[in-house]
Design an enzyme around this catalytic site. Structure first.
Site, PDB file in Angstrom:
ATOM      1  N   ASP A  98      25.285 -27.264 -69.852  1.00  0.00           N
ATOM      2  CA  ASP A  98      25.663 -26.273 -68.854  1.00  0.00           C
ATOM      3  C   ASP A  98      25.274 -24.876 -69.320  1.00  0.00           C
ATOM      4  OD1 ASP A  98      26.881 -24.861 -66.823  1.00  0.00           O
ATOM      5  OD2 ASP A  98      28.851 -24.905 -67.772  1.00  0.00           O
ATOM      6  N   ASP A 314      21.166 -21.030 -62.781  1.00  0.00           N
ATOM      7  CA  ASP A 314      22.179 -21.877 -63.416  1.00  0.00           C
ATOM      8  C   ASP A 314      21.817 -23.348 -63.343  1.00  0.00           C
ATOM      9  OD1 ASP A 314      24.363 -23.035 -64.508  1.00  0.00           O
ATOM     10  OD2 ASP A 314      25.769 -22.458 -62.940  1.00  0.00           O
TER      11      ASP A 314
END
Ligand SMILES: *[C@@H]1O[C@H](CO)[C@@H](O)[C@H](O)[C@H]1NC(C)=O
Ligand SMILES: *[C@@H]1O[C@H](CO)[C@@H](O)[C@H](O)[C@H]1NC(C)=O
Ligand SMILES: *[C@@H]1O[C@H](CO)[C@@H](O)[C@H](O)[C@H]1NC(C)=O
Ligand SMILES: *[C@@H]1O[C@H](CO)[C@@H](O)[C@H](O)[C@H]1NC(C)=O
Ligand SMILES: *[C@@H]1O[C@H](CO)[C@@H](O)[C@H](O)[C@H]1NC(C)=O
Ligand SMILES: *[C@@H]1O[C@H](CO)[C@@H](O)[C@H](O)[C@H]1NC(C)=O
Length: 486
Positions: A98, A314
């Protein structure tokens, strides 16, 4: 491949859930709380600590290869994961990758509501501090703890743990305490060759999960945050002189897995755009949007730092979120190429349509233009998902629908990042990318020797399936999430 596509919608919805978690985490709710308040930012004290280590170990900058697994977009469930090895004797854990968060945590022995099985068909493990001869707890008076919470904890007493908790947007939460242990990394030592390298790193030992984190079907052992804070694995390795603060990923949209490495990429060359400073995420300056070769007519201040905070890149998010103005014009241009096309809503979320041709011929490419002339082309095959034979859903989302405070985010997730090599250069504060074959290899520099070596693609595992029951609970969750976001 085709059967994989059939469950696409479900996976897409699941992705949506996961990414909402990240959107909210990043912009509204996410906090790494100390039990006594304070936001986890990781500051200079940590740097000082690491500078000490660095003097001790000398400079031995390396490149590091991480094995990447998980299905590529659109079948990704926003879940790319990697295998990490911790402790003495060493034990393997599978953690979600992440770029939107800052700490590494794994489930710990006897933790409450931790998952015990995963539909990803990976064996879940719990870290056992007592079983590792090199594991130690980090107490609240240690420099790492001060750095993690950006200040000393006034309530700290001798022997107390350094506790953390992370709350996600759907209300799910993980909490635990920081520990330090040996960490084995695959140092790149030759073309497509690695050898084990030890480092000692601080990470979260999760003692309790609440909400979906503990029960989701795509459970993994934890999350590895590649955010910018000093608490991240990358920052810790960099400040102990083991690596440069540069990493890259290439998420393979067709085969699954891909390339994920720490080190300076020397091949292929990528063009770069500066990162917006002082943002918790990887934000860049979007200047213009081009659809089918024509620029959208957007308000001049739309992407200004005053009204937005740049565009977030992201890899923890699956879809792409655009301000209403961009979304509406983009959709209009897109649909004007197919005037007879009728769209229908699927699951009240996705605009879908029937189409029998090659989407790359029938729809326009979208090109995002960033500061320093860096372009990000996104093709119809990237932004359209085939959910059934000839039924496609649109990956663009209207972020204006999801906020009430009028701040519309621009967030570009995996649909625009797959099949591209994305390089995050935190040394020079730039991010860059290029269209790339993520089943092939890249060349990274081994700083210790000056050589450059090939790092290849990996594909850690395994298809997964979602049952009907899961799907229903996922839909319910999405509904809950949307309410939460409002
Ligand atoms: C991290 O530590 C370095 C010193 O090693 C410091 O210069 C930098 O400001 C810190 N970064 C953050 C985000 O706290
Ligand atoms: C890493 O640490 C373990 C445990 O202390 C040790 O047995 C091993 O030899 C070390 N490996 C390397 C490559 O330094
Ligand atoms: C762009 O939008 C503005 C404001 O809506 C409008 O005044 C202008 O005519 C438009 N320009 C073009 C080329 O469409
Ligand atoms: C990063 O910045 C340094 C110094 O400003 C420069 O020498 C170097 O070429 C830059 N590296 C890249 C990859 O742009
Ligand atoms: C991508 O690279 C792999 C490995 O080198 C190769 O087998 C494959 O044919 C390449 N794919 C394309 C589309 O070039
Ligand atoms: C990666 O794994 C998936 C699922 O197991 C499989 O379908 C795919 O062919 C694999 N890709 C490669 C390059 O081995």
């Amino acid at each position: 491949m085709d059967s994989g596509r059939r469950c696409l919608l479900w996976v897409l919805l699941l992705s949506f859930l996961v990414q909402l978690m990240f959107v909210v985490k990043g912009n509204v709710v996410f906090q790494v709380h100390h039990k006594y308040g304070g936001r986890c930012k990781g500051k200079a004290a940590l740097g000082a600590l690491r500078a000490h280590d660095s003097r001790r170990h000398g400079r031995m900058l390396s490149a590091i290869d991480f094995q990447l697994g998980g299905d590529g977009s659109p079948t990704s469930a926003a879940l790319y994961y990697t295998k990490i090895t911790i402790g003495t004797p060493p034990v393997d854990y599978y953690v979600q990758v992440d770029t939107g968060s800052d700490i590494l945590w794994v489930n710990c022995q006897n933790c409450e509501r931790c998952p015990t099985k995963s539909d990803l068909k990976i064996p879940l493990k719990q870290y056992d501090l007592r079983a590792s001869s090199t594991g130690k707890t980090i107490t609240c008076d240690q420099d790492f703890c001060d750095a993690a919470f950006n200040r000393p904890n006034p309530d700290c007493r001798a022997g107390m743990n350094c506790e953390y908790s992370v709350t996600y947007g759907d209300g799910s939460r993980t909490e635990g305490y920081f520990v330090r242990d040996y960490f084995r990394l695959d140092r790149v030592t030759g073309n497509l060759q690695t050898s084990a390298m030890n480092g000692s790193i601080a990470f979260g030992c999760s003692a309790k999960q609440s909400g979906e984190l503990g029960s989701s079907s795509e459970a993994v052992d934890g999350i590895i945050g590649f955010g910018q804070a000093n608490t991240s694995l990358l920052s810790q390795l960099a400040s102990s002189g083991k690596v440069k603060k540069i990493f890259s990923h290439c998420l393979d949209g067709n085969e699954g897995g891909g390339i994920f490495a720490i080190g300076e990429v020397v091949q292929p060359k990528v063009n770069r755009t500066p990162l917006v400073q002082n943002e918790p995420h990887y934000n860049v300056n979007l200047k213009a949007v081009e659809v089918g070769g024509e620029f959208l007519n957007l308000s001049t201040d739309l992407f200004d730092m005053g009204s937005s905070r740049g565009t977030i890149i992201d890899s923890g998010t699956t879809l792409a979120y655009l301000p209403s103005e961009v979304y509406q014009q983009l959709m209009a241009r897109m649909m004007s190429k197919q005037p007879n096309l009728e769209t229908h809503l699927v699951e009240q979320q996705f605009r879908c349509f029937w189409y029998s041709g090659n989407v790359d011929d029938g729809f326009p490419a979208v090109n995002f233009h960033f500061e320093d002339s860096l372009a990000l082309p996104v093709y119809p095959r990237d932004y359209l998902f085939e959910v059934r034979d000839n039924e496609y859903c649109i990956g663009w989302q209207n972020s204006g629908m999801q906020t009430k405070d009028g701040r519309e985010i621009t967030l570009l997730g995996d649909i625009v990042l797959t099949d591209k090599l994305v390089v995050y250069d935190l040394e020079n504060q730039t991010i860059g990318w290029t269209q790339y074959n993520c089943s092939s290899s890249i060349r990274v520099r081994d700083e210790a020797t000056g050589n450059s070596y090939a790092v290849g693609a990996h594909n850690l595992s395994s298809a997964f399936t979602l049952s009907k029951v899961n799907v229903i609970s996922i839909l319910l969750l999405i509904a809950t999430l949307l309410i939460l976001i409002d």
